[in-house]
Design a protein around this motif. Structure first.
Motif, PDB file in Angstrom:
ATOM      1  N   ILE A   1      16.854  60.938  92.046  1.00 55.53           N
ATOM      2  CA  ILE A   1      16.753  59.657  91.328  1.00 55.53           C
ATOM      3  C   ILE A   1      18.079  59.329  90.632  1.00 55.53           C
ATOM      4  O   ILE A   1      18.557  58.187  90.666  1.00 55.53           O
ATOM      5  CB  ILE A   1      15.597  59.713  90.314  1.00 55.53           C
ATOM      6  CG1 ILE A   1      14.254  59.829  91.057  1.00 55.53           C
ATOM      7  CG2 ILE A   1      15.603  58.480  89.418  1.00 55.53           C
ATOM      8  CD1 ILE A   1      13.077  60.028  90.145  1.00 55.53           C
ATOM      9  N   LYS A   2      18.686  60.341  90.005  1.00 55.28           N
ATOM     10  CA  LYS A   2      19.966  60.105  89.331  1.00 55.28           C
ATOM     11  C   LYS A   2      21.055  59.714  90.320  1.00 55.28           C
ATOM     12  O   LYS A   2      21.864  58.817  90.043  1.00 55.28           O
ATOM     13  CB  LYS A   2      20.378  61.356  88.554  1.00 55.28           C
ATOM     14  CG  LYS A   2      19.504  61.650  87.343  1.00 55.28           C
ATOM     15  CD  LYS A   2      19.976  62.899  86.626  1.00 55.28           C
ATOM     16  CE  LYS A   2      19.106  63.180  85.408  1.00 55.28           C
ATOM     17  NZ  LYS A   2      19.540  64.427  84.709  1.00 55.28           N
ATOM     18  N   LEU A   3      21.079  60.377  91.487  1.00 48.65           N
ATOM     19  CA  LEU A   3      22.071  60.031  92.501  1.00 48.65           C
ATOM     20  C   LEU A   3      21.837  58.624  93.046  1.00 48.65           C
ATOM     21  O   LEU A   3      22.795  57.891  93.333  1.00 48.65           O
ATOM     22  CB  LEU A   3      22.042  61.055  93.636  1.00 48.65           C
ATOM     23  CG  LEU A   3      22.595  62.444  93.324  1.00 48.65           C
ATOM     24  CD1 LEU A   3      22.405  63.370  94.521  1.00 48.65           C
ATOM     25  CD2 LEU A   3      24.064  62.369  92.944  1.00 48.65           C
ATOM     26  N   TRP A   4      20.576  58.247  93.184  1.00 49.65           N
ATOM     27  CA  TRP A   4      20.278  56.906  93.686  1.00 49.65           C
ATOM     28  C   TRP A   4      20.732  55.844  92.691  1.00 49.65           C
ATOM     29  O   TRP A   4      21.234  54.792  93.089  1.00 49.65           O
ATOM     30  CB  TRP A   4      18.791  56.782  93.967  1.00 49.65           C
ATOM     31  CG  TRP A   4      18.386  55.410  94.404  1.00 49.65           C
ATOM     32  CD1 TRP A   4      17.695  54.474  93.697  1.00 49.65           C
ATOM     33  CD2 TRP A   4      18.668  54.806  95.677  1.00 49.65           C
ATOM     34  NE1 TRP A   4      17.524  53.332  94.420  1.00 49.65           N
ATOM     35  CE2 TRP A   4      18.103  53.498  95.646  1.00 49.65           C
ATOM     36  CE3 TRP A   4      19.332  55.235  96.823  1.00 49.65           C
ATOM     37  CZ2 TRP A   4      18.195  52.638  96.737  1.00 49.65           C
ATOM     38  CZ3 TRP A   4      19.418  54.378  97.900  1.00 49.65           C
ATOM     39  CH2 TRP A   4      18.854  53.099  97.842  1.00 49.65           C
ATOM     40  N   HIS A   5      20.566  56.116  91.415  1.00 53.56           N
ATOM     41  CA  HIS A   5      21.025  55.170  90.396  1.00 53.56           C
ATOM     42  C   HIS A   5      22.550  55.087  90.336  1.00 53.56           C
ATOM     43  O   HIS A   5      23.085  54.065  89.891  1.00 53.56           O
ATOM     44  CB  HIS A   5      20.464  55.559  89.027  1.00 53.56           C
ATOM     45  CG  HIS A   5      18.991  55.343  88.905  1.00 53.56           C
ATOM     46  ND1 HIS A   5      18.206  55.964  87.947  1.00 53.56           N
ATOM     47  CD2 HIS A   5      18.127  54.591  89.639  1.00 53.56           C
ATOM     48  CE1 HIS A   5      16.953  55.583  88.081  1.00 53.56           C
ATOM     49  NE2 HIS A   5      16.876  54.749  89.114  1.00 53.56           N
ATOM     50  N   ARG A   6      23.215  56.143  90.777  1.00 49.46           N
ATOM     51  CA  ARG A   6      24.684  56.174  90.775  1.00 49.46           C
ATOM     52  C   ARG A   6      25.222  56.232  92.205  1.00 49.46           C
ATOM     53  O   ARG A   6      26.187  56.923  92.495  1.00 49.46           O
ATOM     54  CB  ARG A   6      25.189  57.376  89.976  1.00 49.46           C
ATOM     55  CG  ARG A   6      24.796  57.334  88.509  1.00 49.46           C
ATOM     56  CD  ARG A   6      25.135  58.640  87.824  1.00 49.46           C
ATOM     57  NE  ARG A   6      24.864  58.599  86.393  1.00 49.46           N
ATOM     58  CZ  ARG A   6      23.686  58.804  85.841  1.00 49.46           C
ATOM     59  NH1 ARG A   6      22.633  59.075  86.627  1.00 49.46           N
ATOM     60  NH2 ARG A   6      23.526  58.742  84.533  1.00 49.46           N
ATOM     61  N   ARG A   7      24.565  55.497  93.091  1.00 45.56           N
ATOM     62  CA  ARG A   7      24.929  55.574  94.508  1.00 45.56           C
ATOM     63  C   ARG A   7      26.329  55.036  94.767  1.00 45.56           C
ATOM     64  O   ARG A   7      27.000  55.485  95.698  1.00 45.56           O
ATOM     65  CB  ARG A   7      23.903  54.832  95.361  1.00 45.56           C
ATOM     66  CG  ARG A   7      23.611  53.412  94.932  1.00 45.56           C
ATOM     67  CD  ARG A   7      22.464  52.843  95.762  1.00 45.56           C
ATOM     68  NE  ARG A   7      22.104  51.488  95.365  1.00 45.56           N
ATOM     69  CZ  ARG A   7      21.258  51.186  94.397  1.00 45.56           C
ATOM     70  NH1 ARG A   7      20.686  52.166  93.704  1.00 45.56           N
ATOM     71  NH2 ARG A   7      20.968  49.928  94.101  1.00 45.56           N
ATOM     72  N   SER A   8      26.787  54.084  93.968  1.00 47.05           N
ATOM     73  CA  SER A   8      28.143  53.576  94.171  1.00 47.05           C
ATOM     74  C   SER A   8      29.182  54.660  93.899  1.00 47.05           C
ATOM     75  O   SER A   8      30.157  54.816  94.655  1.00 47.05           O
ATOM     76  CB  SER A   8      28.392  52.374  93.264  1.00 47.05           C
ATOM     77  OG  SER A   8      28.201  52.716  91.898  1.00 47.05           O
ATOM     78  N   VAL A   9      28.961  55.433  92.817  1.00 50.58           N
ATOM     79  CA  VAL A   9      29.871  56.542  92.513  1.00 50.58           C
ATOM     80  C   VAL A   9      29.802  57.604  93.602  1.00 50.58           C
ATOM     81  O   VAL A   9      30.821  58.171  94.022  1.00 50.58           O
ATOM     82  CB  VAL A   9      29.535  57.141  91.141  1.00 50.58           C
ATOM     83  CG1 VAL A   9      30.435  58.331  90.836  1.00 50.58           C
ATOM     84  CG2 VAL A   9      29.665  56.089  90.044  1.00 50.58           C
TER      85      VAL A   9
END
Length: 216
Positions: free
Chosen positions: A48-56
Motif C-alpha cells: 500500500i505504501k509503495l502504491w501511494h508512492r508509485r511515482s517515486v
C-alpha cells in the motif's frame, strides 16, 4: 481502584508469560502461524505504501535501469564506472566494520582498535616518512608506498593526514550508527505492541514518571 489495578497487573503478567511461551522450540505451529500472519500484514502495508508512492518507485527503478545499463555497456565511461565501483566497495567495507563494532556479535569486537586505528596509524607514519600523502593508487590502500621524489611535498600537515583518512573514518562512524538501529527498532516495536520489559528498575522508573509533576 486498588482491586482493578491488581487485576490489570495480574492480566498483564499472564499475557507476558503467554508471549514468552510463543517460541519455535515450545510452540512451533503457533509461532509459525503468527510469523506468517505478521509477514502477510507487513507485505500488505508495504504494498500500500509503495502504491501511494508509485511515482517515486518508478523514478528509482528508472535510475537503477540507467545505472545497470551504464555498468554493462562498454565505452569511455567505464573508467569512471570502475572508479565508483572501487569507492563503493571500499566504503561498504568500512561501513560493515562499523556495524560489526556496534553489534559486537556477543564478542565485544571493536573494529576501531583492530582495523581503523591501525589504518590511520599506518597512513600517519607513511605520511611523515614520505612527506606526502599522495600515495600511488594502486597499490594504495592495500600497500602504502611513497610517491616519486618529484611528487613529494616539502612538509606534511596534520590536516592533510586527516583529509587522507576522513572517508574511512566517516564510513566507519556511519556503520556504528547503523548498528544501533536494530535494537532501537526492536525496543520501539515492543513498546508499540504493549509489551513491558521484565525489569524491576524499568517498572520503578515508570512509576516515578507517573507520580512526577513533570516527566523529564
Amino acid at each position: 481502584s486498588l482491586a482493578d489495578s491488581s487485576v490489570l497487573s495480574e492480566r498483564k503478567r499472564r499475557e507476558r508469560e503467554e508471549r514468552l511461551n510463543i517460541v519455535l522450540w515450545k510452540q512451533p505451529l503457533v509461532t509459525l502461524q503468527y510469523f506468517s500472519l505478521e509477514t502477510l500484514i507487513n507485505l500488505k502495508e508495504w504494498t500500500i505504501k509503495l502504491w501511494h508512492r508509485r511515482s517515486v518507485l518508478v523514478c528509482v527503478l528508472l535510475a537503477l535501469a540507467v545505472l545497470t545499463a551504464a555498468y554493462y555497456i562498454e565505452g569511455a565511461h567505464q573508467q569512471y564506472v570502475r572508479y565508483m565501483e572501487k569507492k563503493f566497495f571500499w566504503c561498504a567495507y568500512w561501513v560493515g566494520l562499523g556495524i560489526l563494532s556496534s553489534v559486537g556479535l556477543g564478542t565485544g569486537l571493536h573494529t576501531f582498535l583492530l582495523y581503523l586505528g591501525p589504518h590511520i596509524a599506518s597512513v600517519t607514519l607513511a605520511a611523515y616518512e614520505c612527506n606526502s600523502v599522495d600515495f600511488p593508487e594502486p597499490p594504495y590502500p592495500d600497500q602504502i608506498i611513497c610517491p616519486d621524489e618529484g611528487a613529494a611535498q616539502g612538509s606534511i600537515s596534520l590536516w592533510a593526514i586527516i583529509s587522507k583518512v576522513r572517508l574511512e573514518a566517516c564510513m566507519w562512524g556511519a556503520g556504528t550508527a547503523i548498528g544501533e538501529l536494530p535494537p532501537y527498532f526492536m525496543a520501539r516495536a515492543a513498546r508499540l505492541s504493549g509489551a513491558e520489559p521484565d525489569d524491576e528498575e524499568y517498572q520503578e522508573f515508570e512509576e516515578m514518571l507517573e507520580h512526577a509533576e513533570t516527566a523529564q
